[in-house]
Structure formats: structure tokens, C-alpha cells
Design an enzyme around this catalytic site. Structure first.
Site, short mmCIF file in Angstrom:
data_model
loop_
_atom_site.label_atom_id
_atom_site.label_comp_id
_atom_site.label_asym_id
_atom_site.label_seq_id
_atom_site.Cartn_x
_atom_site.Cartn_y
_atom_site.Cartn_z
N GLY A 12 0.74 -1.20 0.05
CA GLY A 12 -0.20 0.03 -0.07
C GLY A 12 0.71 1.51 -0.06
O GLY A 12 0.26 2.46 0.20
N SER A 13 1.90 1.01 -0.42
CA SER A 13 2.75 2.47 -0.60
C SER A 13 2.17 3.53 -1.56
O SER A 13 2.06 4.85 -1.34
CB SER A 13 4.26 2.22 -1.04
OG SER A 13 4.39 1.77 -2.41
N ASN A 14 1.45 3.12 -2.53
CA ASN A 14 0.75 4.14 -3.58
C ASN A 14 -0.47 4.38 -2.71
O ASN A 14 -0.79 5.62 -3.00
CB ASN A 14 0.45 3.33 -4.85
CG ASN A 14 1.49 3.26 -5.78
OD1 ASN A 14 1.88 4.26 -6.34
ND2 ASN A 14 2.28 2.05 -5.90
N LYS A 65 -17.09 -14.61 -8.74
CA LYS A 65 -16.63 -12.86 -8.75
C LYS A 65 -17.61 -12.13 -8.98
O LYS A 65 -17.81 -11.05 -8.12
CB LYS A 65 -15.62 -12.77 -10.09
CG LYS A 65 -15.00 -11.19 -10.15
CD LYS A 65 -14.23 -10.84 -11.73
CE LYS A 65 -13.17 -11.76 -11.84
NZ LYS A 65 -11.92 -11.10 -11.14
N ARG A 91 -6.51 -8.55 -8.81
CA ARG A 91 -7.63 -9.30 -9.20
C ARG A 91 -8.02 -8.42 -10.67
O ARG A 91 -8.15 -7.25 -10.56
CB ARG A 91 -8.70 -9.48 -8.48
CG ARG A 91 -8.28 -10.30 -7.05
CD ARG A 91 -9.57 -10.50 -6.35
NE ARG A 91 -9.02 -11.30 -5.40
CZ ARG A 91 -9.08 -12.70 -5.40
NH1 ARG A 91 -9.58 -13.26 -6.20
NH2 ARG A 91 -8.54 -13.53 -4.32
N LEU A 92 -8.57 -9.22 -11.58
CA LEU A 92 -9.20 -8.45 -12.68
C LEU A 92 -10.56 -8.12 -12.35
O LEU A 92 -11.27 -8.84 -11.53
CB LEU A 92 -9.22 -9.61 -13.87
CG LEU A 92 -8.28 -9.85 -14.94
CD1 LEU A 92 -8.59 -10.67 -15.88
CD2 LEU A 92 -7.74 -8.37 -15.45
N ILE A 93 -10.80 -6.94 -12.74
CA ILE A 93 -12.29 -6.15 -12.54
C ILE A 93 -13.44 -6.85 -13.34
O ILE A 93 -12.96 -6.95 -14.68
CB ILE A 93 -12.21 -4.80 -12.60
CG1 ILE A 93 -11.13 -4.26 -11.71
CG2 ILE A 93 -13.57 -4.20 -12.43
CD1 ILE A 93 -11.49 -4.17 -10.33
N ASN A 107 -5.93 2.30 -13.10
CA ASN A 107 -5.05 1.39 -12.56
C ASN A 107 -3.63 2.02 -12.74
O ASN A 107 -3.32 2.60 -13.57
CB ASN A 107 -5.10 0.03 -13.33
CG ASN A 107 -4.09 -1.20 -12.76
OD1 ASN A 107 -3.95 -0.92 -11.36
ND2 ASN A 107 -3.51 -1.73 -13.40
N HIS A 109 0.54 0.59 -13.30
CA HIS A 109 1.24 -0.79 -13.52
C HIS A 109 2.69 -0.27 -13.92
O HIS A 109 3.02 0.56 -14.34
CB HIS A 109 0.65 -1.34 -14.81
CG HIS A 109 1.21 -2.44 -15.31
ND1 HIS A 109 0.91 -3.75 -14.75
CD2 HIS A 109 2.22 -2.77 -16.17
CE1 HIS A 109 1.55 -4.53 -15.31
NE2 HIS A 109 2.43 -4.28 -16.22
C1 GRF Z 1 2.92 -0.87 -7.73
O1 GRF Z 1 4.17 -1.24 -8.33
C2 GRF Z 1 1.93 -1.08 -8.90
O2 GRF Z 1 2.47 -0.39 -10.02
C3 GRF Z 1 1.45 -2.52 -9.13
O3 GRF Z 1 1.59 -3.04 -7.74
C4 GRF Z 1 2.35 -2.10 -6.92
C5 GRF Z 1 1.80 -1.74 -5.67
O4 GRF Z 1 2.72 -1.52 -4.50
N1 GRF Z 1 0.19 -2.47 -9.76
P1 GRF Z 1 2.08 -0.70 -3.31
O5 GRF Z 1 1.31 -2.07 -2.55
O6 GRF Z 1 1.47 0.21 -3.78
O7 GRF Z 1 3.44 -0.52 -2.28
#
Ligand code: GRF
Length: 190
Positions: A12-14, A65, A91-93, A107, A109
Site C-alpha cells: 500500500g505504498s501507493n 467473482k 484481481r481482474l475487475i 490502475n 502498472h
Molecule cells: C505497484 O508497483 C503498482 O504499480 C502495481 O503494484 C504495486 C503496488 O505497490 N500495480 P504498493 O502496494 O502500492 O506498494
């Protein structure tokens, strides 16, 4: 309003970067809900620390799902969510959420899509021996990392690059690019 739900399965760093951008008023949005499919994920602790409500589910406890997405959907309605922000959700939506949130699911990526979609994009890039990779933010459709691109940023891969070092570089970009891109998108479309 810009009520968002973040979907995550991991560290969850994002999620944290989005939250920090909101707190420092760089992103005008409210994280109303965290949706998570992994009861042991560290992102849940982050949400608890910030008093953000969470909906945790075990996919195996649902028949399909469609069933678990219906359960998610009722939560999203309850919290009046307008945007679904995927941040490491593994997971795919499916059609249940895609139909209700058409054009409103985003999303991030860790590659320059369309190259290296799917799992372990960082490992795939190293394996392929390419000189650069990067980060893509895109709208979500029914495919695996296939929807229209919103933003991309490149990262150089050094000759002695390891998976760990590349991951750090990619995360640094993600934590800046995701909140900034969401700010543009949400102000434009809400
Ligand atoms: C990120 O690198 C994102 O691009 C990918 O999954 C990772 C999630 O990292 N979809 P975090 O859990 O947000 O640290």
C-alpha cells in the site's frame, strides 16, 4: 466531492502516497474506503492508522467473482464512491463493477504498457534485458492491463540493476505520478 475507493492487495505504498497528497492539498479527493482481498496486507494497517474504513473480503468465501463484486458494489454505493483507484489490487475487475463505474476505474502498472502486462512486470523487464521500463497509469477495461493510457513515465535500467533497485526507482515515480495524474483527471472529469 471526488469520493474515491482505493483497491489494494499489498503493502500500500501507493495508497499512502495518494493519502499524503490529499493531506498536503495536492490532490482534491477523499479516500472514503479501502477495498482489500488480503487480510494480512500491510495496507490495512495504513488505513487503520488513518481511520479510513476498510472492506476486506475473502474471494474464496463467495461463489463467484460476480458475488464478491456485488458485495463490493453495495459498499461503494453506501460510501457514495465516484472513482475506483486500483493500487496493487491483484484481481481482474469483472463486469459487475465495470458496468457501474464505466470510465471511472484507474490502475497503475510498473511497466510501459503495452509491454510487460500482468504479474511481475519488473522481473519481466529485467529478464528481457531492455534498457528502459517505466510506469503506466491507465483506464481499466475487461482485459489484463489493456485499457487506454492516461500517463506514462520512463525509467532507465542500469547495467547492474537488480529487481530490488528497479522496484525502488519505479515506486519513486509511482508515488509522484499517481497523485498528480489523479488530480488532473478528477478535476477534469468530475
Ligand atoms: C505497484 O508497483 C503498482 O504499480 C502495481 O503494484 C504495486 C503496488 O505497490 N500495480 P504498493 O502496494 O502500492 O506498494
Amino acid at each position: 466531492m471526488n469520493n474515491i475507493a482505493v483497491f489494494a492487495s499489498g503493502s500500500g505504498s501507493n495508497f499512502q502516497a495518494i493519502l499524503d497528497a490529499i493531506k498536503s492539498q495536492k490532490l482534491e479527493a477523499n479516500i472514503k474506503l479501502l477495498v482489500c482481498d488480503k487480510p494480512s496486507a500491510y495496507v490495512l494497517e495504513r488505513a487503520r492508522n488513518e481511520n479510513i474504513p476498510q472492506f476486506v473480503f475473502h474471494a474464496k468465501e463467495y461463489a463467484s467473482k460476480q458475488e464478491y463484486e456485488r458485495a463490493i458494489l453495495s459498499q461503494l454505493r453506501e460510501y457514495e464512491i465516484e472513482w475506483i483507484i486500483l493500487a496493487g489490487y491483484m484481481r481482474l475487475i469483472g463486469p459487475t463493477l465495470l458496468k457501474e463505474f464505466e470510465g471511472k476505474i484507474v490502475n497503475i502498472h510498473p511497466s510501459l504498457l503495452p509491454v510487460f502486462p500482468g504479474k511481475d512486470a519488473i522481473g519481466q523487464a529485467l529478464e528481457a534485458g531492455v534498457e528502459k521500463s517505466g510506469v503506466t497509469i491507465h483506464f481499466v477495461d475487461e482485459g489484463m492491463d489493456t485499457g487506454p493510457v492516461i500517463a506514462q513515465r520512463e525509467v532507465q535500467i542500469d547495467p547492474n540493476e537488480t529487481k530490488a533497485s528497479l522496484q525502488i526507482k519505479i515506486h519513486q515515480i509511482e508515488h509522484e505520478l499517481y497523485p498528480a495524474t489523479l488530480q488532473n483527471l478528477l478535476q477534469r472529469r468530475s
